[in-house]
Design an enzyme around this catalytic site. Structure first.
Site, PDB file in Angstrom:
ATOM      1  N   ASP A 128     -15.138  -3.324  -1.875  1.00  0.00           N
ATOM      2  CA  ASP A 128     -14.992  -3.188  -0.191  1.00  0.00           C
ATOM      3  C   ASP A 128     -16.071  -2.998   0.389  1.00  0.00           C
ATOM      4  O   ASP A 128     -16.762  -1.866   0.243  1.00  0.00           O
ATOM      5  CB  ASP A 128     -14.055  -1.970  -0.338  1.00  0.00           C
ATOM      6  CG  ASP A 128     -12.907  -2.287  -1.273  1.00  0.00           C
ATOM      7  OD1 ASP A 128     -12.274  -3.271  -1.478  1.00  0.00           O
ATOM      8  OD2 ASP A 128     -12.416  -1.211  -1.777  1.00  0.00           O
ATOM      9  N   ASP A 130       0.683  -1.058  -0.087  1.00  0.00           N
ATOM     10  CA  ASP A 130      -0.092  -0.267  -0.014  1.00  0.00           C
ATOM     11  C   ASP A 130       0.928   1.324   0.022  1.00  0.00           C
ATOM     12  O   ASP A 130       1.624   1.461   0.828  1.00  0.00           O
ATOM     13  CB  ASP A 130      -0.959   0.078   1.325  1.00  0.00           C
ATOM     14  CG  ASP A 130      -1.940  -0.952   1.036  1.00  0.00           C
ATOM     15  OD1 ASP A 130      -2.186  -1.696  -0.022  1.00  0.00           O
ATOM     16  OD2 ASP A 130      -2.774  -1.038   2.110  1.00  0.00           O
TER      17      ASP A 130
END
Length: 257
Positions: free
Chosen positions: A129, A8
């Site tokens: 998500d 990330d």
């Protein structure tokens, strides 16, 4: 089942968030290229990258880091975060990225997803998500009223090659994946599913492996690799790297798109 290490990117650095909270970020390495090389050396067959800045702003921000990673490793990479136009997706593929992960546009511009799936068959993955079963968008900063399973069905119809399913409440918590939600999702769609969020141990990966016959063909692992709770090499040996005959052509396998 394929074990997919995550990188990330926030401000060009390799970080991890807690439940998608930008205020709860922890820097693990200033050089994401070194991290990518490490994962490749330890047996990764693909690397999952999220441009957190891009997810928040709506435009890819960490393109230099992504290009450097793509040039530094031989394994394919998949990238999500801020991909909300055809031009941005094309730009990403021009850097050497193998798969693009679309999230927010799946809710807000489903026709764009279909256009990109047609232009880049088997290279478009949709990241769903979920927060309490509802789809979160714009870097998880907003929660829609769209049901995750409904969106997955729509994206399958639009031509998505796979779904990456992230349970936001599990992400970065090391509390284990949401097996029930994954099982229900697999019963809803026929395209492959990648699990993301909460994986904390080899035991968690073996639990996901039990869902492979139902369609879970990969697991994205983040924080547990950085804390040392999971060794990537041991994980790869424990669960293997997938039944390749079950994966669509050119589709090897969060998301925050």
């Amino acid at each position: 089942m394929e074990v997919i290490p995550a990188i990330d990117l926030l401000g060009g650095k390799c970080v991890r968030l807690y439940q998608g909270d930008y205020a709860q970020s922890q820097v693990f390495n200033d050089n994401p290229v070194d991290v990518a090389r490490q994962w490749e050396e330890e047996g990764a067959t693909r690397i999952h990258i999220v441009d957190l800045d891009g997810a928040k702003t709506g435009e890819p921000v960490n393109l230099n880091a992504i290009a450097s990673i793509a040039a530094a490793v031989s394994v394919p990479i998949e990238v999500g975060g801020g991909l909300r136009s055809c031009d941005r997706v094309r730009e990403l593929f021009a850097l050497g990225v193998r798969w693009a992960i679309l999230g927010t546009v799946a809710v807000e511009q489903p026709d764009l997803v279909e256009t990109l799936c047609t232009e880049f068959p088997s290279q478009i993955i949709v990241g769903i998500d979920a927060r309490n079963g509802k789809v979160a968008t714009r870097g998880w900063l907003e929660t829609s009223e769209v049901d995750a399973k409904t969106l997955a069905t729509q994206m399958e119809d639009r031509g998505a090659a796979a779904i990456i399913y992230t349970d936001i409440h599990r992400d970065g918590t090391l509390t284990g994946p949401n097996l029930d939600a994954l099982r229900e999702l697999c019963q809803t769609i026929s395209i492959p599913v990648i699990a993301s969020g909460g994986v904390s141990s080899i035991t968690d990966l073996l639990s996901l492996l039990a869902l492979e016959p139902q369609g879970v063909i990969g697991a994205i692992v983040g924080r547990a690799l950085y804390t040392g709770d999971i060794s990537l090499g041991e994980a790869v040996r424990a669960v293997g790297q997938g039944r390749l005959q079950d994966i669509p052509p050119d589709l090897g396998f969060s998301s925050f798109a």
